[in-house]
Design an enzyme around this catalytic site. Structure first.
Site, PDB file in Angstrom:
ATOM      1  N   LEU A 230      55.746  34.058  63.810  1.00  0.00           N
ATOM      2  CA  LEU A 230      56.740  34.568  62.861  1.00  0.00           C
ATOM      3  C   LEU A 230      55.981  35.427  61.858  1.00  0.00           C
ATOM      4  O   LEU A 230      54.835  35.136  61.531  1.00  0.00           O
ATOM      5  CB  LEU A 230      57.404  33.410  62.091  1.00  0.00           C
ATOM      6  CG  LEU A 230      58.448  32.532  62.782  1.00  0.00           C
ATOM      7  CD1 LEU A 230      58.984  31.524  61.773  1.00  0.00           C
ATOM      8  CD2 LEU A 230      59.579  33.359  63.358  1.00  0.00           C
ATOM      9  N   ASP A 231      56.650  36.446  61.322  1.00  0.00           N
ATOM     10  CA  ASP A 231      56.016  37.247  60.276  1.00  0.00           C
ATOM     11  C   ASP A 231      55.740  36.369  59.062  1.00  0.00           C
ATOM     12  O   ASP A 231      56.465  35.415  58.806  1.00  0.00           O
ATOM     13  CB  ASP A 231      56.972  38.362  59.800  1.00  0.00           C
ATOM     14  CG  ASP A 231      57.248  39.357  60.886  1.00  0.00           C
ATOM     15  OD1 ASP A 231      56.507  39.352  61.889  1.00  0.00           O
ATOM     16  OD2 ASP A 231      58.212  40.134  60.734  1.00  0.00           O
ATOM     17  N   ARG A 232      54.756  36.801  58.295  1.00  0.00           N
ATOM     18  CA  ARG A 232      54.416  36.072  57.065  1.00  0.00           C
ATOM     19  C   ARG A 232      55.633  35.956  56.139  1.00  0.00           C
ATOM     20  O   ARG A 232      55.835  34.935  55.491  1.00  0.00           O
ATOM     21  CB  ARG A 232      53.289  36.818  56.339  1.00  0.00           C
ATOM     22  CG  ARG A 232      52.829  36.146  55.061  1.00  0.00           C
ATOM     23  CD  ARG A 232      51.933  37.076  54.255  1.00  0.00           C
ATOM     24  NE  ARG A 232      50.616  37.206  54.857  1.00  0.00           N
ATOM     25  CZ  ARG A 232      49.579  36.417  54.550  1.00  0.00           C
ATOM     26  NH1 ARG A 232      49.728  35.470  53.661  1.00  0.00           N
ATOM     27  NH2 ARG A 232      48.431  36.573  55.129  1.00  0.00           N
ATOM     28  N   ARG A 333      63.947  42.717  62.338  1.00  0.00           N
ATOM     29  CA  ARG A 333      63.883  43.613  61.169  1.00  0.00           C
ATOM     30  C   ARG A 333      64.146  45.059  61.602  1.00  0.00           C
ATOM     31  O   ARG A 333      64.914  45.787  60.963  1.00  0.00           O
ATOM     32  CB  ARG A 333      62.517  43.481  60.501  1.00  0.00           C
ATOM     33  CG  ARG A 333      62.260  42.065  59.996  1.00  0.00           C
ATOM     34  CD  ARG A 333      60.810  41.846  59.630  1.00  0.00           C
ATOM     35  NE  ARG A 333      60.409  42.658  58.475  1.00  0.00           N
ATOM     36  CZ  ARG A 333      59.167  42.675  57.998  1.00  0.00           C
ATOM     37  NH1 ARG A 333      58.211  41.941  58.570  1.00  0.00           N
ATOM     38  NH2 ARG A 333      58.870  43.428  56.946  1.00  0.00           N
TER      39      ARG A 333
END
Ligand SMILES: [Zn+2]
Length: 788
Positions: A230-232, A333
């Site tokens: 997962l993205d930060r 996103r």
């Protein structure tokens, strides 16, 4: 009640903290005194390198038992927690070296572990503690009796979602996977090597190095493997594999798109609630970001996301559920920004106009549900408070959205847990009919702990919001709803992921028993609730020592209160169907043989116990056989049941056989690991031993990986008589009727087998047969014939 220690044993055997060393001590008090005298002139025994000395036994304390000295040292730590600290070696006792001529090194291991708490300490003995335990004792000492309860977990400072430890990070643990709920701000991997909290990988690696990962022993030290990221700036569920082969399987599942994932996001734009959108837009990586491209462009990767608008939020934004069917970098996103043309709120990379929009403290994207059909697992996570707070999102809207995402994710894969795929055994009846049938069945329960059966409404009323910060916080988090708070504070409703979780629950339940009046009232409720669930014959067991420890009453006073509660409960109009009730007295494995004999004598002398049980951690207290106590009980007509073979240990099957052969057990509590050894199965089969099975209990404390893999099916197939029980219906928030349904829907038993299990229970009851029980048996026989 399952004992607090029992749930921890999976870790006990190989955890570094489990190496308990009790320094050599000679046999009796006289020798100990001699050793003490000699100690004054001799150097102390070596102290564990990671331990600090927290206390030196004074002349005044000399001769006191370890547990009493510890209790005085840290009055706010429960006795059970102190026992555990000793057993796991977090707190040790270093006795002065013995005098010349005194017996040398004592044997290490189980016998000493068991005795550590009961040693009488001479002057100059040192109490040492590992760093975490030192803090625990010190914090408690500072805080005093009414201070904050210390919680054993690593606190982590994170930029957004407040403090988080390994235990909170891990949402779910099985022998195959760890599922974590990643906060915003924490990377999946990498991060600063100096800061273990900078990434999920670093934090779990750190925990693995210390043997602190939950689940089976052999995995406590194994560094989990990332299978996706997962993205930060995205919060939510991430799965890590615990073995190489599971990692390979899951990597394959993620690549083959057989994993189902659901996200909740807020987009900068208005979409009609309920509208669905399929975004099929290839992406390619462009430095730190991705951009849309044609499918034949260099580096292009196909990417598909399904989106469903959930609710318009009234400020020009919309709450949207996203279901990506591919797993590309920044997929949701980029698809929101370029596919819907509505970047996610708070997206500094894909929303060129973030500077012109109202500030939100985080990216509004949360990985909310994931289903892994290859390991038959579906998990849901509610977005953290920071998500709802950022836009003033109503809780009800968010909860409805989470349920929607969960349902969609679960439905999109073929999970055995899914109610749509019941085993064929129920093919002639639907789930509702089975529930109704099991509720109406006159039931027999032989294994129910009084202490673990308390009514939720009463627990809600007793919630110690004034005394315990955790209780106050739970109530606040539950929006002031005491029932919700009580469930969260007292119950275990998803498989435990940590020792702390169990410890907290047991300490909390024990603290409920404050005086005789409360004991009697709660007991009456347990009796009434059992009857309301359709139980016709109940054997209720309890430990006078466990309850007495909380309120300072002796065995007789506790028993008087329980006896009064039973009488009151049986007089209640709703209890008319409960035609048989017997009490079983519990001996705790952490007691000494002398204490065990004393309490066995008490059970006999009380005159109204029908049986005796042995409970608590069989692995840590494996020498606690107490043949004398059991012989005394049996000689005076008490029947014997023993908690054995519950935990995953190579010795488990042997412990079941020992309980049958040496302790005279005619029934075994749990005993599921008897299936590990064919010769043990042969012994118990020929002895006719009845197994008291509690599927949900085993599952929720991680004694079995899933309800579907519970050995009860195999036990029946091996010809072992079984009965079905709740163990601790209050602790697990279950009922016996529900447990019978679980046995059918999850464990693969037929309706007839479940009805037969009640007949088996009735026949194996320690209560003598009566005309009323004979009528119950006849009714069960009739229902059995109808179910065949
Ligand atoms: Zn039990």
């Amino acid at each position: 009640m399952l004992s607090l220690a029992r749930v921890c044993t999976e870790r006990a055997a190989c955890s570094i903290r489990a190496v308990v060393q009790v320094a050599p001590m000679s046999a009796g008090p006289t020798a100990a005194t001699a050793a003490a005298v000699a100690a004054a002139a001799r150097p102390p025994a070596p102290i564990h390198p990671r331990h600090a000395v927290v206390h030196e036994v004074s002349d005044h304390e000399s001769g006191g038992r370890t547990i009493r000295i510890l209790a005085a040292l840290a009055p706010h730590v429960s006795r059970t927690a102190l026992f555990r600290l000793l057993r796991e070696g977090d707190v040790r006792v270093v006795l002065p070296r013995p005098a010349p001529g005194a017996p040398a090194e004592g044997s290490h291991g189980c016998a000493n572990k068991r005795r550590a708490h009961s040693l009488r300490l001479p002057t100059g003995s040192l109490v040492t503690a590992a760093p975490a335990a030192t803090r625990m004792l010190a914090v408690e000492r500072q805080a005093g009796r009414d201070g904050e309860r210390w919680r054993m977990q690593t606190k982590v400072n994170l930029p957004h979602d407040a403090e988080l430890g390994v235990n909170e990070l891990i949402q779910f643990a099985t022998p195959e996977v760890l599922v974590v709920d990643k906060p915003v701000g924490m990377a999946a991997q990498g991060g600063s090597p100096a800061d273990m909290h900078s990434s999920v990988d670093a934090l779990l690696t750190h925990a693995a190095e210390r043997g602190e990962l939950p689940g089976p022993d052999r995995l406590a030290f194994v560094r989990p493997r990332l299978v996706h990221r997962l993205d930060r700036c995205t919060s939510g569920l991430m799965v890590l594999a615990r073995t190489r082969s599971v990692a390979a399987d899951l990597a394959h599942s993620f690549a083959g798109q057989t994993v189902s994932k659901g996200y909740l996001g807020v987009v900068t734009g208005v979409l009609e609630p309920g509208s669905t959108h399929t975004i099929n837009l290839a992406l390619r990586t462009d430095g730190h970001r991705v951009s849309p491209c044609g499918t034949d462009a260099a580096g292009a990767k196909a990417a598909v996301t399904y989106a469903e608008a959930i609710a318009e939020l009234g400020n020009g934004s919309t709450l949207v559920a996203f279901f990506p069917s591919t797993g590309r970098k920044h997929q949701i996103r980029a698809h929101a920004a370029y596919g819907l043309d509505m970047p996610l709120v708070g997206d500094m990379v894909y929303d060129a106009r973030t500077g012109q929009r109202p500030h939100v403290p985080r990216l509004m994207l949360h990985a909310s549900a994931i289903a892994l059909p290859s390991i038959n697992l579906a998990i849901t996570s509610r977005p953290p408070d920071s998500f709802a707070a950022a836009l003033g999102l109503p809780t009800s809207t968010l909860d409805a959205a989470v349920r929607k995402v969960e349902a969609r994710v679960r439905d999109s894969v073929d999970l055995a847990q899914s109610p749509t795929s019941l085993p064929s055994t129920t093919s002639t009846m639907d789930a509702t009919e089975v529930c109704a049938e099991m509720r109406a069945l006159p039931k027999v329960e032989l294994h129910r702990h009084l202490e673990g059966s308390l009514r939720l409404e009463s627990l809600a009323a007793l919630l110690p919001v004034e005394r315990d910060e955790a209780a106050a916080a739970t109530l606040a988090a539950s929006g002031g709803d005491r029932m919700t708070a009580a469930r969260a504070y007292y119950c275990i409703t998803t498989p435990v992921t940590s020792l702390t979780e169990c410890m907290d629950r047991f300490g909390r339940l024990q603290a409920v028993f404050t005086d005789a009046e409360v004991i009697a009232r709660l007991t009456a409720e347990v009796v009434i609730d059992s009857a309301r669930d359709g139980i016709a014959l109940l054997e209720l067991r309890y430990s006078p020592g466990y309850i007495g420890m909380a309120c300072g009453l002796d065995y007789a006073a506790v028993h008087d209160a329980v006896r009064k509660g039973v009488a009151d409960g049986r007089n209640h109009p709703d209890a008319a169907g409960l035609v048989g009730l017997g009490l079983i007295g519990i001996i705790d494995r952490f007691q000494t043989p002398a204490e065990a004999l004393t309490i066995a004598k008490f059970f006999v002398d009380a005159g109204d116990f029908i049986g005796v049980d042995l409970a608590n951690d069989e692995a840590a207290f494996c020498d606690s056989v107490f043949p004398e106590a059991f012989a005394h009980a049996a000689a005076h007509g008490l029947k014997v049941t023993v908690h054995a073979g519950e935990v995953d240990s190579p010795l488990s099957a042997g412990w079941v056989v020992r309980a049958v052969k040496e302790q005279g057990a005619v029934r075994i509590g749990h005993g599921i690991h008897v299936m590990d050894a064919d010769d043990a199965v042969a012994v118990v089969r020929s002895a006719g031993t009845v197994f008291e099975i509690s599927p949900s209990s085993n599952y929720l404390i991680n004694a079995v990986a899933s309800l579907e893999s519970h050995p009860v099916r195999a036990m029946l197939d091996a010809g072992l008589p079984i009965c079905l029980n709740t163990d601790d219906p209050g602790l697990f928030d279950i009922t016996l009727s529900g447990e019978l349904v679980t046995a059918i829907h999850k464990c693969g038993l037929t309706r007839a087998e479940v009805i037969q299990a009640n007949i088996t229970a009735l026949d194996a009851s320690f209560l003598p047969m009566s005309p009323e029980l004979a009528a119950v048996r006849a009714e069960l026989e009739t229902r059995l014939a109808a179910a065949l």
